[in-house]
Design a protein around this motif. Structure first.
Motif, PDB file in Angstrom:
ATOM      1  N   CYS A  33      -1.114  -3.110  -6.158  1.00 58.57           N
ATOM      2  CA  CYS A  33      -1.977  -4.246  -5.878  1.00 58.57           C
ATOM      3  C   CYS A  33      -1.319  -5.489  -6.448  1.00 58.57           C
ATOM      4  CB  CYS A  33      -3.346  -4.054  -6.537  1.00 58.57           C
ATOM      5  SG  CYS A  33      -4.329  -2.756  -5.788  1.00 58.57           S
ATOM      6  N   ASP A  39      -5.765  -5.691  -0.081  1.00 59.07           N
ATOM      7  CA  ASP A  39      -6.573  -5.851   1.123  1.00 59.07           C
ATOM      8  C   ASP A  39      -5.958  -6.952   1.994  1.00 59.07           C
ATOM      9  OD1 ASP A  39      -8.813  -5.479   2.827  1.00 59.07           O
ATOM     10  OD2 ASP A  39      -9.809  -7.182   1.897  1.00 59.07           O
ATOM     11  N   GLU A  88      -2.301   0.786  -8.349  1.00 55.33           N
ATOM     12  CA  GLU A  88      -3.733   0.802  -8.012  1.00 55.33           C
ATOM     13  C   GLU A  88      -4.554   1.476  -9.101  1.00 55.33           C
ATOM     14  OE1 GLU A  88      -4.727   1.052  -3.341  1.00 55.33           O
ATOM     15  OE2 GLU A  88      -3.561   2.741  -4.123  1.00 55.33           O
ATOM     16  N   ASP A  99      -6.133   2.106   5.529  1.00 56.60           N
ATOM     17  CA  ASP A  99      -5.404   3.356   5.751  1.00 56.60           C
ATOM     18  C   ASP A  99      -5.330   3.706   7.235  1.00 56.60           C
ATOM     19  OD1 ASP A  99      -4.964   3.650   3.033  1.00 56.60           O
ATOM     20  OD2 ASP A  99      -6.665   5.020   2.742  1.00 56.60           O
ATOM     21  N   ARG A 115     -10.932   0.276   2.220  1.00 50.45           N
ATOM     22  CA  ARG A 115      -9.752   1.093   1.935  1.00 50.45           C
ATOM     23  C   ARG A 115      -9.462   2.029   3.116  1.00 50.45           C
ATOM     24  NH1 ARG A 115      -4.976   1.138  -0.455  1.00 50.45           N
ATOM     25  NH2 ARG A 115      -4.245   3.243  -0.296  1.00 50.45           N
ATOM     26  N   ARG A 128       0.819  -1.212   0.000  1.00 51.34           N
ATOM     27  CA  ARG A 128       0.000   0.000   0.000  1.00 51.34           C
ATOM     28  C   ARG A 128       0.852   1.261   0.000  1.00 51.34           C
ATOM     29  NH1 ARG A 128      -3.085  -3.387   3.194  1.00 51.34           N
ATOM     30  NH2 ARG A 128      -2.178  -2.614   5.113  1.00 51.34           N
TER      31      ARG A 128
END
Length: 171
Positions: free
Chosen positions: A54, A88, A123, A144, A140, A49
């Motif tokens: 991804c 994720d 992303e 974060d 999301r 991230r």
């Protein structure tokens, strides 16, 4: 005189992220292996991230010790892909645990395990699936929030329960 003669190359985003460690002791319990894999997935996802990427696939690998004196080892590995690229953490942890169930062998003495996030893409380049949709904005925001709290208050302030509490397998 302060004039740059060689242009500085900005670091390009990584194409793969590997996270693996050797254990402090030999591990043969599948629960301890799952805890280690979950911990490694969490660390790799933070890096993922951070570079706004991804992954479409994950590889899980294990290294078993056959004979400590001779140094002979056996390696196991399996790759799983996602329906659409993701960053994720819970989704990747779930995939890693499914992979572990497929390659785990009873009575093996494991000395190392790890994960590899493959073929990373930005992303911005992820095409939403018509039927599955894109990653939920709430998910999301959750990712974060976890990342920012762990950055501000220190590593593992918030962690996933699947990573374990005691972590007796650590070095």
């Amino acid at each position: 005189r302060g004039i740059s003669c060689i242009p500085l190359d900005e670091s390009a985003p990584k194409k793969n992220i590997c996270f693996s460690r050797s254990f402090g002791k030999v591990v043969s319990d599948p629960v301890e292996l799952a805890e280690a894999l979950s911990t490694y997935v969490c660390g790799a996802c933070v890096k993922l991230r951070k570079q706004n990427s991804c992954t479409p696939a994950i590889t899980v690998f294990l290294e078993a010790v056959l004979d400590a004196k001779e140094g002979t080892r056996r390696h196991y590995g399996i790759t799983a892909s996602f329906s659409r690229p993701t960053n994720d953490t819970p989704q990747i942890i779930t995939a890693a645990k499914h992979c572990l169930k497929k390659i785990f062998v009873e009575n093996e003495r494991y000395k190392k395990c790890g994960i590899l996030l493959l073929d990373l893409i930005s992303e911005d380049l992820v095409i939403p699936d018509l039927f599955a949709g894109s990653m939920s904005p709430k998910r999301r925001k959750l990712m974060d929030a976890v990342d920012s709290l762990n950055t501000y208050y220190g590593k593992n302030t918030l962690f996933y329960g699947s990573s374990g509490i005691e972590r007796s397998w650590k070095t």
